[in-house]
Structures are given as C-alpha cells and as structure tokens.
Enzyme design. Structure first.
Site, mmCIF file in Angstrom:
data_model
loop_
_atom_site.group_PDB
_atom_site.id
_atom_site.type_symbol
_atom_site.label_atom_id
_atom_site.label_comp_id
_atom_site.label_asym_id
_atom_site.label_seq_id
_atom_site.Cartn_x
_atom_site.Cartn_y
_atom_site.Cartn_z
ATOM 1 N N GLY A 1 43.562 -2.722 -48.873
ATOM 2 C CA GLY A 1 43.584 -1.252 -48.773
ATOM 3 C C GLY A 1 43.221 -0.528 -50.055
ATOM 4 O O GLY A 1 43.197 0.707 -50.070
ATOM 5 N N GLY B 1 38.793 -0.337 -47.031
ATOM 6 C CA GLY B 1 40.244 -0.231 -46.851
ATOM 7 C C GLY B 1 40.801 1.075 -47.393
ATOM 8 O O GLY B 1 41.662 1.711 -46.762
ATOM 9 N N TYR C 1 29.534 -16.602 -44.810
ATOM 10 C CA TYR C 1 30.243 -15.324 -44.655
ATOM 11 C C TYR C 1 30.381 -14.966 -43.175
ATOM 12 O O TYR C 1 31.480 -14.642 -42.687
ATOM 13 C CB TYR C 1 29.485 -14.224 -45.405
ATOM 14 C CG TYR C 1 29.958 -12.841 -45.091
ATOM 15 C CD1 TYR C 1 31.165 -12.362 -45.602
ATOM 16 C CD2 TYR C 1 29.215 -11.989 -44.256
ATOM 17 C CE1 TYR C 1 31.609 -11.079 -45.296
ATOM 18 C CE2 TYR C 1 29.655 -10.717 -43.959
ATOM 19 C CZ TYR C 1 30.845 -10.261 -44.468
ATOM 20 O OH TYR C 1 31.286 -9.002 -44.169
HETATM 21 C C1 UD1 Z 1 24.875 -8.543 -44.678
HETATM 22 C C2 UD1 Z 1 25.785 -8.927 -43.565
HETATM 23 C C3 UD1 Z 1 26.818 -7.857 -43.357
HETATM 24 C C4 UD1 Z 1 27.529 -7.541 -44.640
HETATM 25 C C5 UD1 Z 1 26.495 -7.101 -45.654
HETATM 26 C C6 UD1 Z 1 27.085 -6.776 -47.020
HETATM 27 C C7 UD1 Z 1 24.298 -10.286 -42.140
HETATM 28 C C8 UD1 Z 1 23.354 -10.230 -40.989
HETATM 29 N N1 UD1 Z 1 24.934 -9.119 -42.400
HETATM 30 O O1 UD1 Z 1 24.099 -7.518 -44.171
HETATM 31 O O2 UD1 Z 1 27.747 -8.300 -42.420
HETATM 32 O O3 UD1 Z 1 28.446 -6.534 -44.402
HETATM 33 O O4 UD1 Z 1 25.573 -8.156 -45.839
HETATM 34 O O5 UD1 Z 1 27.407 -7.927 -47.721
HETATM 35 O O6 UD1 Z 1 24.503 -11.303 -42.736
HETATM 36 N N2 UD1 Z 1 17.719 -5.763 -49.678
HETATM 37 C C9 UD1 Z 1 16.653 -5.482 -50.508
HETATM 38 N N3 UD1 Z 1 16.895 -5.416 -51.855
HETATM 39 C C10 UD1 Z 1 18.134 -5.612 -52.398
HETATM 40 C C11 UD1 Z 1 19.221 -5.895 -51.529
HETATM 41 C C12 UD1 Z 1 18.971 -5.970 -50.169
HETATM 42 O O7 UD1 Z 1 15.521 -5.304 -50.057
HETATM 43 O O8 UD1 Z 1 18.261 -5.521 -53.617
HETATM 44 C C13 UD1 Z 1 17.482 -5.834 -48.223
HETATM 45 C C14 UD1 Z 1 17.878 -7.175 -47.619
HETATM 46 O O9 UD1 Z 1 16.847 -8.109 -47.719
HETATM 47 C C15 UD1 Z 1 18.186 -6.766 -46.192
HETATM 48 C C16 UD1 Z 1 18.692 -5.321 -46.300
HETATM 49 O O10 UD1 Z 1 18.302 -4.869 -47.589
HETATM 50 O O11 UD1 Z 1 17.015 -6.781 -45.427
HETATM 51 C C17 UD1 Z 1 20.182 -5.153 -46.167
HETATM 52 O O12 UD1 Z 1 20.822 -6.065 -47.057
HETATM 53 P P1 UD1 Z 1 22.404 -6.057 -47.308
HETATM 54 O O13 UD1 Z 1 22.852 -4.711 -47.714
HETATM 55 O O14 UD1 Z 1 22.721 -7.216 -48.182
HETATM 56 O O15 UD1 Z 1 23.018 -6.266 -45.879
HETATM 57 P P2 UD1 Z 1 22.683 -7.283 -44.688
HETATM 58 O O16 UD1 Z 1 22.048 -8.523 -45.182
HETATM 59 O O17 UD1 Z 1 22.042 -6.499 -43.601
#
Ligand code: UD1
Length: 374
Positions: free
Chosen positions: A9, A14, A183
C-alpha cells in the site's frame, strides 16, 4: 467500520488504492516493505488517515496478526518487472507466488473469514491480445512471433491460415491464457491460488487484470518498470525515449486513479470468483506515448523518440482490454483520457528527481539475450 488490509500500500498502485479506500470511508491498514528498487525510504505521499506497518508480506507471524484484524484483503504487493523476472526467477516466485500462498495458508489455518479478497492480476496472463482476420472473417489468437521475423523487422502477426494481415481486437477475459514470462506466470499463480482457495472456503474473490498502468508515484528510477515512467525519466534527463521494434506496437494505458476506483468497486461489488479486465478499451501506440510525453514536458525542441535497432524477446505486439465485464460487474468505466492522465503524470514528475538508469538496465538485458538486435 470495514477494515481493509492493503499489501504493497505504499507503492505506485497500492498508495492510490489506499487514498480511494480512505475517501470511501474504510479503515485502512497498509503493510509494505518499502523495497529499495522502487523506494528511497518512506514516500512523502503516505495517507495520514491510514495505518502503516513496515514489514514483508512473506513474514508469516506479522501477516497472521494483520489478517486476524482484517475484514477485507486487498493484495497489491508484487515484484513487477517482466525482463528482470527472467533472471531473478526465484525472487519473483517467492515474492509473488509463495507470499500469496502463505497469505492463503494463514486464512485457512487461522479460519479467518474475509468479506472480500481482491488480488492484483495482470494483462500479462494473456500473452498476445485477441485478433481478427478480415480475409477469413475469423477470430485469431496468435501466440509468439517467430524469432527470425523479429530479427528481420517483421513485427505484425499474420493469419495462420491465409497469411493475411491480422487486426487487433479487444481482449476479453475468455481469451485463452498464454503467460510468456516468469512475471506473468507468478501473476497467474496469484490469481489462480486466490480464486481456488476463495471458491473452496467461500471467500468472495476478485482478480483485477490490470492493463498498462501509468500516473503519479510510479518509480522514475526503476528502469524495469512501465514504459511511461521510463520515458519520463529519459525525457527529464534530456535523453531520447528508445522505441523497441518500430514503435507501432500498442497497449491499453489506464490511469492509476481509474485503477484505484476499480479496486474500491471490486471491494464493494456483491460478486465472487471473478477475473476482470481493468483498462480503457482504447489502444495507443508506444510512439504516440513518447510523442505525448515529449509534448507535455515541452521538450519537442530538444528530444525526439529514437527507434532502437532491437526488440525485447517475448514482447507482445498489441493488447487492449474488452471492458464489458468491468462495466457489467463493477459498473466501472475508465474516465481519465490519455491527455489528462499524461498531464497528471508529468505535473507530478516535474516535482521529482529522476535518475535515468535505463542504459545500464538495457545493457544488462541485452547481455542476457533478453533484448535482441533486428
Ligand atoms: C508488461 C506486462 C505487464 C506489466 C508491465 C510493467 C506483459 C504482456 N505485460 O507489459 O503485466 O504490468 O510489463 O512491468 O508481459 N517499450 C519501449 N521502450 C522502452 C520500454 C518499453 O519501446 O524503453 C515498449 C515495449 O517494447 C512494449 C511497450 O513499450 O512494446 C510496453 O512496455 P512495458 O511498459 O514494459 O509494458 P508491457 O511489456 O506491455
């Protein structure tokens, strides 16, 4: 007064849940270990009307005392980092799966009657989102993309029958699960364990499958966290946000205040044994997110998004929520637009120091083969 115990929390989600529960008139106790990956001591935003206990959800004696006093358990405590979970496997299973198992064990052993158990679950359980093939006029649920396609910069899924381009569709709770990271597996464990024990012992249990949450209080120093916080930290430090793939991958970005409202609704709704999506129902590309953040920081003259020549192994391409179950069972609809939500995030981030640890984390993930060249 109903007494709610919120694990985790003091954290990003949280702490907003705590604020909303206090506002709704609940008596709230928080247990949090202020883990140093996201906290630098006690955060300044703690709620004066909640009680805080600094301890670990894995501590059986502590959790027995706290659960004995609780009417409702709202379980938010988790290790959160998809990439990191792939090499700190034991820690993720311990903090997420084992700690949840222990909480449930305490409930059963001590015969604690909860009015409600709400557990934070995740869209990561789905793996890829749902798709539709216009040529075949059929729903499609592609799984992993081929490594050689990714290496060649072919990012979109194609139909397994006709090889035609697929279109992303809202992902409902009925979509077959495909948890692709440690995860995600531990989040599925948390959800399954809570629902199984809830069913067996008549504890009304609701798992909230969060989509991509953003907003104030998300750690700006943690390079393993969500993309909005990572990009914020990059832009604040004058560095370009790095887009994996081509930046056209999309997600459902839901503001943390909406997620907090969904939690209060889940505590109050007369439902049991449910998994419910918490998202907006609207996808946005990662490039749109980078542009919106740069714009809100007023950094358009100095920073622009950079397309990385790499991709994260196991990343999904598109996923956004089908929100109909949340509307029906929780009477919940997300209300914060992306523009307003980003304004709130940036307003807060501008008052904070942000250490940009992205490059070290990027190198580490690359060394481990979790980020690969295309
Ligand atoms: C993942 C998890 C989600 C978790 C979240 C935060 C999956 C499908 N989902 O989501 O449950 O809550 O991580 O840890 O596993 N990206 C960039 N540049 C960056 C960082 C990210 O382009 O510097 C892109 C990633 O490649 C991705 C998107 O942004 O396509 C979202 O990434 P992120 O925020 O890590 O979340 P998810 O992978 O969707």
């Amino acid at each position: 007064m109903t007494h709610v115990l919120v694990t985790g929390g003091a954290g990003f989600v949280g702490s907003h849940v705590v604020d909303h529960l206090v506002d709704a008139g609940y008596d709230v106790t928080v247990v949090d270990n202020l883990t140093d990956q996201v906290h630098d001591g006690k955060p300044e935003y703690l709620n004066d009307d909640a009680t805080y206990v600094w301890g670990d959800v894995r501590d059986r004696d502590l959790m027995t005392d706290l659960l004995t006093e609780a009417d409702v358990l709202n379980h938010q405590a988790s290790a959160v980092g998809v990439g990191q979970s792939m090499y700190e496997i034991e820690r993720y299973v311990e903090v997420n799966t084992l700690a949840t198992a222990r909480l449930l064990d305490i409930l059963v052993t001590e015969e604690i009657d909860l009015e409600k158990l709400v557990v934070a679950s995740s869209m990561s359980l789905y793996g890829e989102g749902a798709y539709y093939c216009p040529d075949c006029d059929a729903a499609r649920y592609p799984t992993r993309r081929r490594e050689r396609d990714m290496a060649d910069g072919v990012w979109e899924h194609r139909c397994e029958r006709c090889e035609g381009a697929l279109e992303a569709r809202p992902t409902s709770e009925e979509k077959p699960l495909d948890s692709t990271s440690v995860y995600a597996i531990t989040k599925r464990d948390q959800e399954d364990l809570c629902r199984a024990v809830g069913r067996a012992y008549d504890i009304p249990t609701v798992a909230l499958r969060y989509f991509n949450i953003y907003g104030s209080r998300q750690s700006l120093d943690n390079p393993y966290t969500g993309v909005c916080a990572i990009f914020s930290s990059r832009i604040k430090n004058g560095n370009p946000p790095l887009l994996f793939e081509d930046g056209a991958q999309s997600r459902d970005f839901v503001h943390v205040s909406d997620v907090a409202r969904a939690n209060v609704a889940a505590v109050e709704a007369p439902i049991a044994d449910e998994a419910i999506n918490v998202g907006t129902g609207n996808p946005h590309t990662i490039r749109d997110i980078a542009d919106a953040l740069i714009d809100e920081y007023g950094a358009s003259d100095t920073v622009e998004p950079e397309v990385a020549d790499d991709f994260r192994a196991g990343d999904i391409r598109h996923c956004y929520a089908d929100t109909s179950r949340a509307e029906r069972l929780l009477e919940f609809t997300a209300s914060v637009s992306l523009r307003d939500g980003i304004e709130e995030l940036v307003g807060w981030a501008e008052t904070r120091e942000a250490e940009d640890n992205f490059e070290d984390a990027h190198d580490e993930l690359k060394q481990r083969g979790l980020i690969r060249d295309s």
